[in-house]
Scaffold this active site. Structure first.
Site, PDB file in Angstrom:
ATOM      1  N   ASP A   1       0.853  -1.177   0.000  1.00  0.00           N
ATOM      2  CA  ASP A   1       0.000   0.000   0.000  1.00  0.00           C
ATOM      3  C   ASP A   1       0.903   1.245   0.000  1.00  0.00           C
ATOM      4  O   ASP A   1       2.119   1.158   0.148  1.00  0.00           O
ATOM      5  CB  ASP A   1      -0.954  -0.019   1.202  1.00  0.00           C
ATOM      6  CG  ASP A   1      -2.263   0.704   0.911  1.00  0.00           C
ATOM      7  OD1 ASP A   1      -2.271   1.627   0.061  1.00  0.00           O
ATOM      8  OD2 ASP A   1      -3.286   0.381   1.544  1.00  0.00           O
TER       9      ASP A   1
ATOM     10  N   GLU B   1     -10.316   6.705   4.620  1.00  0.00           N
ATOM     11  CA  GLU B   1      -9.313   6.073   5.487  1.00  0.00           C
ATOM     12  C   GLU B   1      -9.386   6.608   6.917  1.00  0.00           C
ATOM     13  O   GLU B   1     -10.453   6.767   7.481  1.00  0.00           O
ATOM     14  CB  GLU B   1      -7.931   6.191   4.839  1.00  0.00           C
ATOM     15  CG  GLU B   1      -7.917   5.498   3.463  1.00  0.00           C
ATOM     16  CD  GLU B   1      -6.545   5.346   2.856  1.00  0.00           C
ATOM     17  OE1 GLU B   1      -5.572   5.026   3.565  1.00  0.00           O
ATOM     18  OE2 GLU B   1      -6.440   5.515   1.627  1.00  0.00           O
TER      19      GLU B   1
END
Length: 611
Positions: free
Chosen positions: A290, A496
């Site tokens: 990521d 997020e």
């Protein structure tokens, strides 16, 4: 460029993929191999950076565009420019360009924006999700990109998590069923296709990415990038199960999760990335990290980077989403190989996997954008598909004070309707996070139809629609002028960690707006949210009808299609709707299950009962 097509097996499109991989790998120097393992952000990308460093992949983060409101053709020009630089290198290995196309090609102005996954989870319609994948693939390919970082197959175990809307459901069976997005994006592999081997049907498809491996939706208290504290058996049953479905469809890439499993960060977990995913499950594609995930492997953030590179690559990360410090990454990984701390066989394994996906994806034969696809972006057919998706995703939570006296469908021919609320005429709010920008935006951020636009279009010729974002004192004093009110409230966009929320109340005084009207006038409440929110008893009691619309995207007419009765409600809750946050985490498999609305709940017109 090295050699001719006759002497280079890797340039022969008719040679078997494995033979092409082996031939190309045998010709590569260490800098060329490490370059393939390096993914950089477009803001640090220039043609010389690609050519000189043999860069294997470029991406754009959310909200990183060639310029604001760039058209799809502008994206294609940019990406083709990068690609031409890669093709000019010694071996001419094309880049693979990745983009966060998580609900349509959502970074690109004018693209079709579909409902976020939480809404699609309410549809329970695997074929619909496959068709969304196929439409998204066309719009992604039109902009020159080859790779969508989707689907997210997280099991949403706690709605306090800031990525709740990226999950289809709390229930692994539902997620498994809806992993059909992979076959939509990549195309459907033939029956005899080997499990775990990457697949791509053709130039109208894109490489998919199952994420975030593994357990991202099960962290303690729903903290993003947190710690998932479960036994291996539970990890397998709840969080791993959807990956098996993705591997069976030939998913080409898997993204590792920022989160930890029982205290071990996934990006450094050799057991899960290598022994389980690659060896036991037979995954032959590549593992991508990521964004800046390696920096998160040490405290403070970004310290001891060389060691972070070592532990993640040795754990099984094949390509690193660097995304900015590529010189440091290349230098450190080169040094680690030369010192023997990362073996040459580990480098070769990683590069072999990356090359395999590039050959399977046809990038060597068709590296540049197919401009004939430009007309698919935001086309009528795709917008109709998004509208269908919205219709099927809506969940009717309440309809009238009792089933004998339903309030919906609304009469479109009444004299006057009041439409109010922060979300009624805000396309950015309607789309949510990961739309144009990473965390989402407010206002007319792209081409689309707000719920207010759709209401005005749907009502009768003689019906007056009055819109006030917040009802004025004058309006509140003369509510008898209106036949009914439609109040549209909900969450503001987030993504997020910015979306982690321990309170889960309706923001912007949403409850107050509802009760101010619903006590005096029949009121439909439409809630835009990426997860269940606290529904105050007064709101539940006073509102005549309540619809969970999730984050529906650009096609607002999908909502009016249903609330005015052209279509029935079909959506069923993809997650349990809690009464109070102190109940969380609350899932249907819990011992003491006492939700406000259970998993699978949803009313419809025909019965007034659960769908």
């Amino acid at each position: 460029m090295e050699g001719s097509n006759e002497t280079c097996v890797y340039k022969n499109k008719d040679a078997p993929v494995e033979a092409r991989v082996k031939d190309l790998l045998s010709r590569m120097t260490l800098p060329e191999k490490i370059g393939q393992m390096t993914q950089i952000e477009r803001v640090v990308t220039t043609p010389p950076v690609i050519t000189d460093n043999f860069i294997g992949s470029v991406l754009n983060g959310g909200g990183s565009w060639p310029f604001e409101d760039a058209k799809t053709s502008d994206w294609a020009d940019m990406i083709d420019g990068y690609q031409n630089a890669a093709l000019a290198s010694r071996l001419g290995i094309p880049i693979i360009y990745g983009i966060d196309a998580v609900h349509g090609n959502n970074n690109v102005y004018g693209a079709t924006i579909f409902p976020h996954n939480i809404g699609l989870g309410a549809t329970r319609d695997a074929d619909l999700i496959r068709r969304i994948g196929a439409a998204t693939a066309l719009e992604v390919r039109a902009c020159g990109a080859h790779w969508a970082f989707a689907p997210c197959v997280a099991a949403l175990r706690d709605p306090r998590w800031g990525r709740s809307y990226e999950s289809y459901s709390e229930d692994p069976d539902i997620i498994c069923e809806l992993s059909s997005l992979v076959s939509g994006l990549q195309g459907e592999p033939p029956k005899e296709h080997p499990n775990g081997y990457p697949f791509l049907a053709g130039r109208n498809n894109v490489v998919a990415c199952a994420k975030h491996f593994v357990g991202d939706g099960g962290t303690d208290k729903g903290i993003n990038e947190g710690n998932t504290i479960v036994s291996y058996e539970e990890l397998e049953k709840i969080h791993l199960a959807p990956y098996l479905n993705c591997l069976a469809q030939g998913v080409s890439t898997v993204m590792a999760s920022y989160s930890s499993w029982n205290g071990n960060k996934l990006h450094s977990d050799y057991f899960l990335l290598t022994e389980l995913l690659k060896q036991k499950l037979g995954f032959k594609g590549f593992v991508i990290s990521d964004w800046e995930a390696l920096e998160r492997l040490s405290e403070p953030f970004g310290s001891n980077y060389r060691n972070c590179v070592k532990i993640s690559v040795n754990a099984g990360v094949d390509m690193v989403m660097v995304p900015f410090k590529y010189e440091q990454f290349i230098k450190d990984l080169t040094d680690l190989v030369e010192s023997g701390e990362v073996t040459m066989s580990r480098i070769d394994d990683a590069v072999e996997r990356i090359l395999r996906v590039k050959f399977v994806a046809g990038l060597f034969e068709h590296p540049l954008t197919d401009r004939s696809l430009l007309g698919t972006v935001g086309c009528k057919e795709h917008r109709e598909l998004a509208r269908e998706s919205v219709r099927k995703s809506l969940v009717l939570l309440k309809n009238g004070t009792n089933s004998a006296k339903p309030f919906l469908p609304l009469d479109r021919n009444v004299k006057r309707i009041l439409v109010t609320g922060t979300h009624a005429d805000d396309l950015g709010y309607q789309c949510g996070g990961w739309t144009k920008a990473w965390f989402g935006l407010s206002g007319r951020i792209t081409i689309g139809t707000t719920l207010l636009d759709a209401i005005k279009e749907a009502v009768g010729d003689k019906t007056e629609v009055i819109y006030e974002k917040t009802p004025s004192e004058e309006t509140l004093a003369s509510l008898q002028r209106f036949s009914y009110a439609i109040v549209v409230v909900g969450e503001t966009p987030y993504a997020e960690t910015l979306g982690d929320n321990s309170e889960l109340t309706i923001p912007l005084n949403g409850n107050d707006i509802v009760t101010a009207l619903a006590e005096k006038i029949p009121t439909l409440v439409v809630l835009f949210s990426g997860r269940p929110l606290v529904l105050e008893p007064l709101v539940l009691e006073k509102a005549e009808a309540l619809v969970a619309a999730w984050l529906p995207g650009t096609e607002g007419q999908g909502m009016t299609d249903v609330i005015f009765g052209d279509y029935d409600f079909e959506g069923k809750l993809p997650v349990s709707w809690f009464k109070r946050v102190d109940q969380l985490p609350l899932t249907a498999d819990a011992n003491s299950y006492d939700p406000l609305f259970p998993l699978g709940f949803g009313l419809n017109y025909n019965s007034g009962e659960n769908v």
